[in-house]
Every structure is written in structure tokens, then in C-alpha cells.
Write a protein that holds these residues in place. Structure first.
Motif, PDB file in Angstrom:
ATOM      1  N   LYS A   1       0.824  -1.210   0.000  1.00  0.00           N
ATOM      2  CA  LYS A   1       0.000   0.000   0.000  1.00  0.00           C
ATOM      3  C   LYS A   1       0.859   1.262   0.000  1.00  0.00           C
ATOM      4  O   LYS A   1       0.682   2.152  -0.836  1.00  0.00           O
ATOM      5  CB  LYS A   1      -0.915   0.027   1.241  1.00  0.00           C
ATOM      6  N   THR A   2       1.785   1.320   0.970  1.00  0.00           N
ATOM      7  CA  THR A   2       2.643   2.497   1.073  1.00  0.00           C
ATOM      8  C   THR A   2       3.440   2.702  -0.210  1.00  0.00           C
ATOM      9  O   THR A   2       3.548   3.813  -0.714  1.00  0.00           O
ATOM     10  CB  THR A   2       3.592   2.353   2.278  1.00  0.00           C
TER      11      THR A   2
ATOM     12  N   THR B   1       2.670   1.739  -3.248  1.00  0.00           N
ATOM     13  CA  THR B   1       1.766   2.215  -4.289  1.00  0.00           C
ATOM     14  C   THR B   1       1.516   3.719  -4.143  1.00  0.00           C
ATOM     15  O   THR B   1       1.514   4.460  -5.116  1.00  0.00           O
ATOM     16  CB  THR B   1       0.421   1.456  -4.200  1.00  0.00           C
ATOM     17  N   LEU B   2       1.333   4.146  -2.891  1.00  0.00           N
ATOM     18  CA  LEU B   2       1.054   5.558  -2.626  1.00  0.00           C
ATOM     19  C   LEU B   2       2.258   6.440  -2.972  1.00  0.00           C
ATOM     20  O   LEU B   2       2.138   7.459  -3.640  1.00  0.00           O
ATOM     21  CB  LEU B   2       0.695   5.715  -1.143  1.00  0.00           C
ATOM     22  N   LYS B   3       3.425   6.016  -2.515  1.00  0.00           N
ATOM     23  CA  LYS B   3       4.615   6.859  -2.683  1.00  0.00           C
ATOM     24  C   LYS B   3       5.116   6.901  -4.120  1.00  0.00           C
ATOM     25  O   LYS B   3       5.974   7.713  -4.443  1.00  0.00           O
ATOM     26  CB  LYS B   3       5.745   6.345  -1.790  1.00  0.00           C
TER      27      LYS B   3
ATOM     28  N   TYR C   1       0.649  15.650   1.419  1.00  0.00           N
ATOM     29  CA  TYR C   1       1.163  14.373   1.902  1.00  0.00           C
ATOM     30  C   TYR C   1       1.063  14.333   3.427  1.00  0.00           C
ATOM     31  O   TYR C   1       1.591  15.205   4.106  1.00  0.00           O
ATOM     32  CB  TYR C   1       2.622  14.230   1.437  1.00  0.00           C
TER      33      TYR C   1
ATOM     34  N   LEU D   1      -2.329  12.710  -0.479  1.00  0.00           N
ATOM     35  CA  LEU D   1      -1.989  11.326  -0.161  1.00  0.00           C
ATOM     36  C   LEU D   1      -1.894  11.189   1.349  1.00  0.00           C
ATOM     37  O   LEU D   1      -1.276  12.013   2.013  1.00  0.00           O
ATOM     38  CB  LEU D   1      -0.633  10.956  -0.774  1.00  0.00           C
TER      39      LEU D   1
ATOM     40  N   ASP E   1      -0.998   8.354   4.394  1.00  0.00           N
ATOM     41  CA  ASP E   1      -0.550   7.006   4.727  1.00  0.00           C
ATOM     42  C   ASP E   1      -0.822   6.712   6.201  1.00  0.00           C
ATOM     43  O   ASP E   1      -0.100   7.166   7.075  1.00  0.00           O
ATOM     44  CB  ASP E   1       0.945   6.860   4.408  1.00  0.00           C
TER      45      ASP E   1
ATOM     46  N   ILE F   1      -6.238   9.958  -1.547  1.00  0.00           N
ATOM     47  CA  ILE F   1      -5.871   8.542  -1.550  1.00  0.00           C
ATOM     48  C   ILE F   1      -5.348   8.238  -0.153  1.00  0.00           C
ATOM     49  O   ILE F   1      -4.389   8.841   0.313  1.00  0.00           O
ATOM     50  CB  ILE F   1      -4.809   8.238  -2.609  1.00  0.00           C
TER      51      ILE F   1
ATOM     52  N   VAL G   1      -4.399   5.436   2.852  1.00  0.00           N
ATOM     53  CA  VAL G   1      -3.972   4.069   3.140  1.00  0.00           C
ATOM     54  C   VAL G   1      -4.366   3.702   4.569  1.00  0.00           C
ATOM     55  O   VAL G   1      -4.209   4.492   5.493  1.00  0.00           O
ATOM     56  CB  VAL G   1      -2.441   3.921   2.998  1.00  0.00           C
TER      57      VAL G   1
END
Ligand SMILES: Nc1ncnc2c1ncn2[C@@H]1O[C@H](COP(=O)(O)OP(=O)(O)OP(=O)(O)O)[C@@H](O)[C@H]1O
Ligand SMILES: [Mg+2]
Lengths: 392, 195
Positions: A59-60, A62-64, A98, A177, A179, A209, A211
Motif C-alpha cells: 500500500k505504502t 503504491t502511494l509513494k 502528503y 496522499l 498514509d 488517496i 492508506v
């Protein structure tokens, strides 16, 4: 078509545009281990997308990939039809908010300075930065005078993460984003922040988005849940759909693990109720009560007597129509509120909720004090475990 | 004992420590940012301290003669280690969450260094500077050998003419200097860390 990445801030935040994020066959390897595996995914403008899945599923990563904190090995990601490979990483990051679990506020800067980091990088004028800080603090009900000059360590964890979210919003990025932003907070603060974020997102129309590995959180917030496992997407669906029709045994398993009880039928009101309730004493004046409700963005409040025993409820409309300024709310109290005991079976409570067509039920402790409320969304929350119950 | 030598001593230490701090910060930050020079920088400053002071001064004297410049360069080279090490360690040990936030928000490497990382590691860097100052007070004594002046000259002359009073005075003055700087800067350090 106007790009997100124009120099001119006004153009960049023009909400007429679509900021679609598209992953196409994206892969990422560490040594020989593939952690994101040929992933394709489309995230629409203004959508609240939650990435969920077991720990280590990617997940992380994909996000980053989106803000280039991690470089992909294969495939492309485009934002607004522009391949991110062609955008300078620093420029890109200034346009993407972020927020991380560790919060990461700068301890050497005041709250105001923390929030204005990105606006300053974007070379906004002093006045505009200041105005933005005031406006943002207002959004989360943390008055400028009380908070702006404080340092991060003078705030509670929940307040710090509120500032973390504001800092991400400050440069007016179309995309944010997050996380596991609420992962380190206690459950009640966490629920509060989830509700606030949802309200913010509706108001500001951002693409978020988010996570998490907490299904409750996902169900609470998401327009669309993306379930990942071992670097692949297993299912993309709305919360209801995912709870009702999990596409893979891994997903139903994951939902099950998060349930409160081994059997959906054993759930009690205590398991499914919302604890975040505005409780006011009956001696409160009408206007004070309205102010409190506004501050918490609620339209009703539960009323108790001097001994904290349940009396009834008031709604904002009710006060507006019948209340006189300066009058105590006990005068206009609605005492015909449906209640259930905290030990009542959750199914019974839901039946009662549907039968009586009430907006909510008040959950009482044995001593008649208020423990929480049950609403329609408590039912979604409970669904997770019901799905599990059927599996067995 | 002439006061002139006390001031001279303080002057040598002061000038040297200004250079130590500047050079130490630059080297420490360079070691932090550029992985490929890191081992070299840390190794060189380490080695520097293992060379005997007198030998080091002798080598520098070949280039700069018997002047105070030689003494100052000697002190700087000899006291770089704590500043470089602490700068590097301080930068390296900043909370990764803070570093990631700074990067993710779109700060460039230099913006991150000057606005976030150096301010946050300053208390540790300051500890390095304190150690450097205290060491320099002792190192500067050797300056007499290469004609740098300072309390080193007072002591060597006192030994020559067997003037016990002056010898004791100079020694006690040196000790007092070291203690005052150590405590004074230690106090500042406590205040910095308390923030
Ligand atoms: N720098 C790295 N070097 C090697 N392996 C890594 C690195 N970063 C992540 N991984 C591995 O990649 C996989 C995916 O990591 P990632 O952080 O994306 O998972 P995640 O879904 O966010 O997990 P969590 O829920 O625990 O945060 C993990 O197995 C992890 O061990
Ligand atoms: Mg993660």
C-alpha cells in the motif's frame, strides 16, 4: 486543456479540470521481490479512495509512487494525462498534499510556520500565507490566536495530526496522499478525525488517496475501496459492495479478522454504537447549544439532567423554530426519543431503528447515563462481522 | 605572569574555533548528503587526532613558518573531529518521519538542510563545538613550540628559569579557562536540549 502544473496558482486549482490519476501496468521490485505487481488503477477527480490490505501488501509503496518518493521499475503513472516521469519531483510534490502516520511536524517551527511551508515554497505573499493559515485553522476549530504561535509539542496527538492535515492542504493541492494518518491515535480521536476529514473532503472537493489496514476506517470514509494483496489489486468496489460481495476469500478473511465477535448475532449495541455524541445539560441556553452543535458539525444533541441521566434530545431545527434566545433547552426538549440498553442485541436495535424510522437510537448504560448512539452507518460497521458470521 | 599571554591564548582558541565550527559543519553536512565521500571524511578527521600535536605542528610549519597561523591551523585540524562527527550524527539521527515529511512536501535538499535538518540537529552540533573549544585550550599550549605565543610560551619560559610561581599561575589559568568554557557552554547546551 489546462494542466495542473502550470506556474499560475489560480489556473492550477481551477476545479473545472479533471485530475485523474491513472496507474498503467506499474511494477516495483526490491532486489528480486516484486512488491507492486503489474498494477493498473484509475482514481477519479474528487474521489476518496482507500487502499487497504494486509501488512506488507504494498500500500505504502503504491502511494509513494505517485509523489515519486519511490521510483517505479515498470509502467506509467499519469496525473491529468501527464506522465509523472516528465514532471520534476520537487514541483510535483508541491502540488500533492502528503500526510504520514508519524505526523512529521517540524518541531523547530510554530504551527503557523508549519502550515505555511508549502505556500512559502510556492512563493505566496506574506499576507496570503497568513490568511491561508487563519482560514485553515478555522476549518478545524482551532482558533488562530490560541494555536498559531504554539510549537507542535504543545499540542495533543489529535491536534498535531489535524495540523498535519492542514499543512497538506495549505498549498491548495488538488490531490492529497495519506498514509495511515490516524494510525497512532486513540480510537475516539481517530473517529473524530475521520468524521472531520470526510466533512473537509466534501467541502473542498479534493482527490484523496488514503492508506489504512483498518476496515472500519475504510468503510467510514471511502467512496471506493481498493483491496490489495501481495502487490496486486484484488477488488475495487464501494464499501457496501465490498462488504456484501467480497471478490476473494482473502478479503472475506480480512473482513472477518476485524469483527468484534465470533458471530454477527452476538453483537451488542456496545459493539456497534458511535461514542462521539454531543451531550449537553438541560440547563444550557438555546444559543450556546446551537454554537456547540455548529462547532462539532452536528445537527442534534442528547440532553441530560444534572445527574447525567438521559432526558431527551434537541435538534438545530427544533431550536430555530421554537427556541427563544436565553431560554433553557429543557423547555423545547423532545422526550419521545427511542432508546436501547447498551447490552441489547445489535440486530434488535437495528430492527427497532428501521421500524420506528428514527434517525438514531440513544444507547443507555444501566444507570440511565448516555453511552452512545446507533445510526444507519453503525449498521454498515456491523456488516463486516455479519459477513464473517455467514462464512462459518 | 603577563596578562598579554592570556589574551593571546584566548585569541588563538577563539579564531581556531570559529574556523573549526564552519569547516566542521560543512564537512559534517557533506558527509551526510554525499554518501560516496562519507567514509573518507569521517576517516580523515579520525586519523587527524591520532597524529601527535607536535608532529602535526611541525608539518604545518614547513608551509606557514613559525607563526600564529600555523598554531591556528593545527588547532583546527586537531579539534575538527567532534564537530564533524556530531554534525553528521545529528543530521543522520533526525526522526525519519520529519525527513520524509520535508521531502514529500517538495523541499529541495538544501531547503531541507537549512530549514529543518540543521536547526533540529543544532543542540548536538553545539555539544561538538563545546568539546572542540575545551580541547583547543589544551592544544594551544603546544603553540609555543612553533612561536605561536599564548600561555604555552609562559609555561615553557617558566620551566626554563625554574619560576614555580609563574608556572603554577599559568597552569591554574589554563584549568580555569577550560572549566569556565565547559560549564558555560554546558549550561547553554542544557537550555537547547530542554526546548
Ligand atoms: N526499501 C525497501 N527495501 C526492501 N524491501 C522493502 C522496502 N520498502 C518496502 N519493502 C517491502 O515491500 C513490501 C511492501 O511494503 P509496503 O511498505 O508498501 O507495505 P504496506 O502495505 O504499506 O504495509 P504496512 O501495512 O505494514 O505499512 C514489504 O514486504 C516490505 O518489506
Ligand atoms: Mg505502509
Amino acid at each position: 486543456m489546462v494542466s495542473v502544473f502550470l506556474e499560475n496558482e489560480n489556473d492550477a486549482i481551477d476545479r473545472e479540470e479533471l485530475y485523474m490519476i491513472v496507474y498503467e501496468n506499474v511494477s516495483k521490485k526490491y532486489n528480486d521481490v516484486t512488491v507492486v505487481d503489474n498494477l493498473s488503477l484509475t482514481i477519479n477527480d474528487g474521489e476518496f479512495v482507500v487502499l487497504i490490505g494486509p501488512s506488507g501488501c504494498g500500500k505504502t509503496t503504491t502511494l509513494k509512487l505517485i509523489n515519486k518518493l519511490i521510483k517505479m521499475d515498470e509502467g506509467t503513472i499519469s496525473i491529468d494525462d501527464k506522465n509523472i516521469m516528465n514532471i520534476d519531483a520537487v514541483e510535483l510534490r508541491r502540488k500533492i498534499g502528503y500526510v504520514i502516520q508519524q505526523i512529521g511536524l517540524f518541531p523547530n517551527m510554530t504551527i503557523e510556520e508549519n502550515i505555511s511551508v508549502v505556500p512559502k515554497l510556492l512563493k505566496w505573499s506574506k499576507e496570503k500565507c497568513h490568511q491561508r493559515v487563519c482560514e485553515l485553522l478555522e476549518l478545524v476549530n482551532m482558533p488562530y490566536e490560541e494555536n498559531a504561535k504554539k510549537y507542535p509539542n504543545e499540542l495533543s496527538g489529535g491536534q498535531q495530526q489535524r495540523i498535519g492535515v492542514l499543512r497538506a492542504l495549505a498549498g491548495e493541492p488538488p490531490i492529497i496522499l495519506m498514509d495511515e494518518p490516524f494510525g497512532a491515535l486513540d480510537p475516539i480521536t481517530r473517529e473524530n478525525l475521520q468524521d472531520e476529514l470526510k466533512v473537509l473532503q466534501k467541502k473542498l472537493h479534493k482527490t484523496i488517496i488514503f492508506v489504512t489496514h483498518d476496515m472500519d476506517e475504510a468503510v467510514n470514509m471511502a467512496d471506493k475501496i481498493v483491496f490489495m494483496s501481495k502487490g496486486k489489486v484484488l477488488q475495487v468496489a464501494s464499501p457496501e459492495e465490498m462488504l456484501n460481495k467480497p471478490a476473494d476469500p482473502i478479503i472475506s478473511n480480512f473482513l472477518g479478522k476485524l469483527s468484534f465477535s465470533p458471530n454477527g448475532n452476538d453483537l451488542t449495541c456496545a459493539d456497534v454504537m458511535k461514542k462521539k455524541v454531543l451531550i449537553v445539560p438541560e440547563t444550557k441556553k438555546t444559543l450556546e447549544c446551537v454554537a456547540l452543535m455548529k462547532k462539532r458539525e452536528l445537527n442534534s444533541a442528547v440532553v441530560v439532567d444534572v445527574n447525567d441521566k438521559f432526558k431527551g434530545a434537541v435538534t438545530i431545527e427544533n431550536i430555530r423554530e421554537h427556541g427563544k434566545p436565553g431560554e433553557m433547552i429543557s423547555k423545547i426538549l423532545d422526550t419521545q426519543i427511542e432508546t436501547v440498553m447498551i447490552t441489547t442485541n445489535a440486530k434488535e436495535a437495528f430492527d427497532k431503528l428501521i421500524e420506528t424510522k428514527a434517525d438514531y437510537l440513544v444507547v443507555l448504560d444501566r444507570d440511565k447515563t448516555v453511552a452512545g448512539i446507533i445510526t444507519g452507518s453503525s449498521m454498515t460497521k456491523a456488516l463486516a462481522s455479519v459477513v464473517w458470521g455467514e462464512e462459518n | 605572569m603577563e596578562m598579554r599571554f592570556v589574551w593571546q591564548h584566548l585569541y588563538l582558541v577563539g579564531v581556531a574555533c570559529v574556523f573549526t565550527t564552519i569547516i566542521g559543519l560543512v564537512l559534517g553536512a557533506t558527509a551526510y548528503i554525499f554518501k560516496f565521500v562519507r567514509p573518507t571524511i569521517l576517516w580523515v578527521v579520525d586519523i587527524m587526532q591520532t597524529i601527535p600535536v607536535l608532529a602535526l605542528l611541525g608539518i604545518i610549519m614547513i608551509a606557514f613558518g613559525a607563526t600564529s597561523t600555523t598554531v591556528i591551523i593545527g588547532i583546527v585540524l586537531y579539534s575538527l573531529l567532534p564537530v564533524v562527527r556530531n554534525t553528521y550524527t545529528g543530521l543522520e539521527n533526525i526522526d525519519p518521519g520529519i525527513k520524509e515529511a520535508a521531502k514529500g512536501m517538495g523541499m529541495t535538499k538544501l531547503q531541507r538542510l537549512f530549514r529543518v535538518e540543521l536547526p533540529l540537529s543544532f543542540p548536538i552540533v553545539f555539544t561538538g563545538i563545546r568539546i572542540a573549544v575545551v580541547t583547543s585550550i589544551g592544544t594551544a599550549v603546544f603553540g609555543a613550540v612553533v612561536g605561536g605565543g599564548g600561555l604555552g610560551s609562559t609555561i615553557s619560559r617558566a620551566i626554563l628559569i625554574q619560576d614555580m610561581t609563574t608556572l603554577m599561575q599559568a597552569t591554574l589559568t589554563l584549568m580555569a579557562m577550560a572549566i569556565i568554557f565547559d560549564f558555560g557552554m554546558g549550561y547553554v547546551e542544557k537550555r537547547l536540549n530542554a526546548r
